[in-house]
Design a protein around this motif. Structure first.
Motif, PDB file in Angstrom:
ATOM      1  N   PRO A   3       0.795  -1.226   0.000  1.00 22.35           N
ATOM      2  CA  PRO A   3       0.000   0.000   0.000  1.00 22.35           C
ATOM      3  C   PRO A   3       0.826   1.275   0.000  1.00 22.35           C
ATOM      4  N   ASP A   4       2.015   1.252   0.532  1.00 23.08           N
ATOM      5  CA  ASP A   4       2.800   2.478   0.701  1.00 23.08           C
ATOM      6  C   ASP A   4       4.203   2.248   0.163  1.00 23.08           C
ATOM      7  N   ASP A   5       4.556   2.963  -0.905  1.00 22.43           N
ATOM      8  CA  ASP A   5       5.856   2.763  -1.543  1.00 22.43           C
ATOM      9  C   ASP A   5       7.019   3.205  -0.672  1.00 22.43           C
ATOM     10  N   GLN A   6       6.754   3.943   0.383  1.00 23.02           N
ATOM     11  CA  GLN A   6       7.833   4.438   1.231  1.00 23.02           C
ATOM     12  C   GLN A   6       7.972   3.642   2.529  1.00 23.02           C
ATOM     13  N   SER A   7       7.137   2.637   2.727  1.00 28.65           N
ATOM     14  CA  SER A   7       7.147   1.904   3.989  1.00 28.65           C
ATOM     15  C   SER A   7       7.935   0.612   3.872  1.00 28.65           C
ATOM     16  N   ALA A   8       8.443   0.143   5.004  1.00 26.27           N
ATOM     17  CA  ALA A   8       9.146  -1.140   5.035  1.00 26.27           C
ATOM     18  C   ALA A   8       8.154  -2.273   4.797  1.00 26.27           C
ATOM     19  N   ARG A 168      11.290 -13.917 -10.226  1.00 25.78           N
ATOM     20  CA  ARG A 168      11.425 -12.509  -9.838  1.00 25.78           C
ATOM     21  C   ARG A 168      10.321 -12.168  -8.833  1.00 25.78           C
ATOM     22  N   PRO A 169      10.519 -12.457  -7.567  1.00 23.31           N
ATOM     23  CA  PRO A 169       9.450 -12.274  -6.581  1.00 23.31           C
ATOM     24  C   PRO A 169       9.143 -10.817  -6.240  1.00 23.31           C
ATOM     25  N   LEU A 170      10.007  -9.881  -6.647  1.00 23.84           N
ATOM     26  CA  LEU A 170       9.838  -8.479  -6.244  1.00 23.84           C
ATOM     27  C   LEU A 170       9.269  -7.598  -7.350  1.00 23.84           C
ATOM     28  N   LEU A 171       8.708  -8.198  -8.406  1.00 21.33           N
ATOM     29  CA  LEU A 171       8.254  -7.400  -9.554  1.00 21.33           C
ATOM     30  C   LEU A 171       7.137  -6.417  -9.197  1.00 21.33           C
ATOM     31  N   ASP A 172       6.390  -6.671  -8.136  1.00 17.46           N
ATOM     32  CA  ASP A 172       5.326  -5.747  -7.739  1.00 17.46           C
ATOM     33  C   ASP A 172       5.774  -4.780  -6.650  1.00 17.46           C
ATOM     34  N   ILE A 173       7.066  -4.814  -6.320  1.00 10.37           N
ATOM     35  CA  ILE A 173       7.589  -3.998  -5.218  1.00 10.37           C
ATOM     36  C   ILE A 173       8.441  -2.863  -5.784  1.00 10.37           C
ATOM     37  N   LEU A 178      12.041  -1.288  -0.862  1.00  9.41           N
ATOM     38  CA  LEU A 178      13.169  -2.136  -0.488  1.00  9.41           C
ATOM     39  C   LEU A 178      14.196  -1.338   0.303  1.00  9.41           C
ATOM     40  N   ILE A 179      14.455  -0.106  -0.114  1.00  8.78           N
ATOM     41  CA  ILE A 179      15.398   0.735   0.618  1.00  8.78           C
ATOM     42  C   ILE A 179      14.853   1.046   2.011  1.00  8.78           C
ATOM     43  N   ALA A 180      13.562   1.319   2.095  1.00  5.67           N
ATOM     44  CA  ALA A 180      12.949   1.572   3.408  1.00  5.67           C
ATOM     45  C   ALA A 180      13.068   0.345   4.308  1.00  5.67           C
ATOM     46  N   THR A 181      12.916  -0.830   3.730  1.00  4.15           N
ATOM     47  CA  THR A 181      13.030  -2.072   4.496  1.00  4.15           C
ATOM     48  C   THR A 181      14.437  -2.237   5.055  1.00  4.15           C
ATOM     49  N   LEU A 182      15.442  -1.954   4.225  1.00  2.00           N
ATOM     50  CA  LEU A 182      16.832  -2.080   4.671  1.00  2.00           C
ATOM     51  C   LEU A 182      17.175  -1.030   5.729  1.00  2.00           C
ATOM     52  N   LYS A 183      16.685   0.173   5.548  1.00  2.00           N
ATOM     53  CA  LYS A 183      16.965   1.223   6.535  1.00  2.00           C
ATOM     54  C   LYS A 183      16.367   0.861   7.888  1.00  2.00           C
ATOM     55  N   LYS A 184      15.173   0.313   7.882  1.00  2.00           N
ATOM     56  CA  LYS A 184      14.550  -0.075   9.148  1.00  2.00           C
ATOM     57  C   LYS A 184      15.344  -1.191   9.821  1.00  2.00           C
ATOM     58  N   ALA A 185      15.890  -2.098   9.000  1.00  2.00           N
ATOM     59  CA  ALA A 185      16.680  -3.203   9.548  1.00  2.00           C
ATOM     60  C   ALA A 185      18.134  -2.802   9.798  1.00  2.00           C
ATOM     61  N   ARG A 186      18.492  -1.562   9.439  1.00  2.00           N
ATOM     62  CA  ARG A 186      19.852  -1.039   9.604  1.00  2.00           C
ATOM     63  C   ARG A 186      20.875  -1.898   8.860  1.00  2.00           C
ATOM     64  N   ILE A 187      20.553  -2.181   7.614  1.00  2.00           N
ATOM     65  CA  ILE A 187      21.434  -2.965   6.754  1.00  2.00           C
ATOM     66  C   ILE A 187      21.954  -2.050   5.656  1.00  2.00           C
ATOM     67  N   SER A 188      23.241  -2.013   5.470  1.00  2.00           N
ATOM     68  CA  SER A 188      23.851  -1.164   4.445  1.00  2.00           C
ATOM     69  C   SER A 188      23.889  -1.898   3.104  1.00  2.00           C
ATOM     70  N   PHE A 189      24.120  -1.128   2.046  1.00  2.00           N
ATOM     71  CA  PHE A 189      24.173  -1.707   0.701  1.00  2.00           C
ATOM     72  C   PHE A 189      25.079  -0.855  -0.164  1.00  2.00           C
ATOM     73  N   ALA A 190      25.467  -1.414  -1.301  1.00  2.00           N
ATOM     74  CA  ALA A 190      26.392  -0.734  -2.205  1.00  2.00           C
ATOM     75  C   ALA A 190      25.639   0.184  -3.164  1.00  2.00           C
ATOM     76  N   ASP A 191      26.360   1.155  -3.674  1.00  2.00           N
ATOM     77  CA  ASP A 191      25.824   2.072  -4.684  1.00  2.00           C
ATOM     78  C   ASP A 191      26.655   1.903  -5.944  1.00  2.00           C
ATOM     79  N   ASP A 192      26.062   1.304  -6.979  1.00  2.00           N
ATOM     80  CA  ASP A 192      26.768   1.065  -8.234  1.00  2.00           C
ATOM     81  C   ASP A 192      26.637   2.300  -9.122  1.00  2.00           C
ATOM     82  N   PRO A 193      27.734   3.021  -9.394  1.00  2.00           N
ATOM     83  CA  PRO A 193      27.641   4.248 -10.192  1.00  2.00           C
ATOM     84  C   PRO A 193      27.212   4.004 -11.634  1.00  2.00           C
ATOM     85  N   THR A 194      27.368   2.779 -12.138  1.00  2.00           N
ATOM     86  CA  THR A 194      26.945   2.507 -13.515  1.00  2.00           C
ATOM     87  C   THR A 194      25.424   2.618 -13.652  1.00  2.00           C
TER      88      THR A 194
END
Length: 345
Positions: A3-8, A168-173, A178-194
């Motif tokens: 329901p909310d694109d910004q929520s975990a 591809r289980p995340l096609l509707d997400i 996903l970023i909100a989910t990681l931030k809530k879990a305090r999990i870092s991730f890489a940033d690919d400049p390409t």
């Protein structure tokens, strides 16, 4: 759909993402280190922990050897996988790299390596982290290239590749969720400049998405369009199945494909195109026929079939994608083409 694109993503929704996979013996998770794939790994690990019995999860990172940071990112994924009690393997795309078409070549190499890993670990499925944003971008890319209905269906939730199911289980997400989910879990991730490199098509389209969204063409609506086209494409395939069976009943010989030209001629163009392409792809030995070339071939077939009666003795014979397509005596026949002769040096 969330329901909310910004929520975990809550645990109840995460469970639905992987519905139908609990009986798989093993699953390979494709994890590059970016937010989408890291979220996929974290969500899948949480889902698996909630099961009394379930598949073995194996995280796999493909290092394409195109960026110096990739090796460090693979090590970061390994550390996170270890904290989730998941085995992790890094596979490398070795050998020379093409000077053009790098994204497509890298994608083919990645899927090939992932399929090898799946077979090695007894996995029946490979999970990738394609999101609704990716689906929208894929639709736009294919629209700009003039793809047909099948191409505009964009990415399917599940397809078979090299004997393994690519899921591809995340096609509707959305990526934002996903970023909100990681931030809530305090999990870092890489940033690919390409992902922002304007020398590649997808990042250029990605930069246009905010403007398209202002006109109603946001990722949600574009993904919905792709789903509706996929539904129409599936219906067309059922009609082609029926047309193929009908023409086979009227076949006189045991050719790989033998159509009654008069019956073929009265069918809708889209059905005829798909019938020709199916027969060529099944019979030929040079890979799938390009849609544009099949369209040109269909025009030539129509011209041969619709010639005035006094000219009916003239025949059509063309080769496409390793198949010979001929029109003669009121029949359209597709048979394997002889192997090409090797060029003498």
């Amino acid at each position: 759909m969330m329901p909310d694109d910004q929520s975990a993503i809550p645990a109840s929704d995460a469970k639905r993402l992987f519905a139908g996979l609990a009986r798989a013996p093993a699953i390979v998770l494709a994890v590059s280190g970016g937010p989408d794939s890291v979220a996929l790994m974290w969500l899948a690990a949480r889902w698996r922990r909630a099961l009394a019995q379930g598949p073995r999860l194996v995280a796999v990172t493909v290092d394409h050897g195109l960026r110096a940071e990739a090796a460090r990112e693979a090590r970061d994924v390994k550390r996170l996988a270890r904290s989730l009690d998941l085995p992790h393997h890094t596979l490398r795309w070795s050998g020379p790299k093409p000077s053009t078409g790098v994204p497509a070549a890298a994608r083919e190499a990645r899927y090939g390596l992932l399929a090898q890993a799946a077979r090695k670990h007894g996995a029946t499925h490979i999970l990738t982290a394609h999101t609704r944003d990716d689906q929208a971008e894929t639709l736009l890319m294919r629209m700009l290239r003039g793809s047909g209905v099948a191409g505009l269906s964009a990415m399917a939730r599940e397809t078979e590749r090299d004997g393994v199911m690519l899921t591809r289980p995340l096609l509707d997400i959305s990526k934002a969720q996903l970023i909100a989910t990681l931030k809530k879990a305090r999990i870092s991730f890489a940033d690919d400049p390409t992902n922002r490199d304007p020398s590649f098509t997808r990042p250029r389209l990605r930069a246009l998405m905010p403007l398209l969204a202002e006109e109603g063409g946001d990722a949600r609506n574009l993904a919905r369009l792709a789903a509706r086209i996929a539904r129409a494409n599936a219906a067309l395939e059922v009609l082609v199945d029926g047309a193929e069976r009908y023409l086979a009943l009227k076949s006189e010989d045991n050719f790989d494909a033998d159509f009654d030209a008069a019956l073929f001629a009265v069918m809708p163009d889209e059905i005829r195109l798909r019938l020709l392409k199916r027969a060529i792809d099944r019979t030929g030995h040079e890979g799938p026929a390009e849609l544009g070339k099949v369209e040109t071939l269909l025009a030539a077939v129509d011209e041969a079939v619709n010639q005035p009666l006094r000219q009916r003795e003239s025949k059509l014979k063309q080769t496409l994608a390793g198949a010979v397509i001929s029109v003669a005596s009121g029949r359209i026949r597709i048979s394997p083409a002889p192997p090409r002769r090797a060029r003498s040096r």
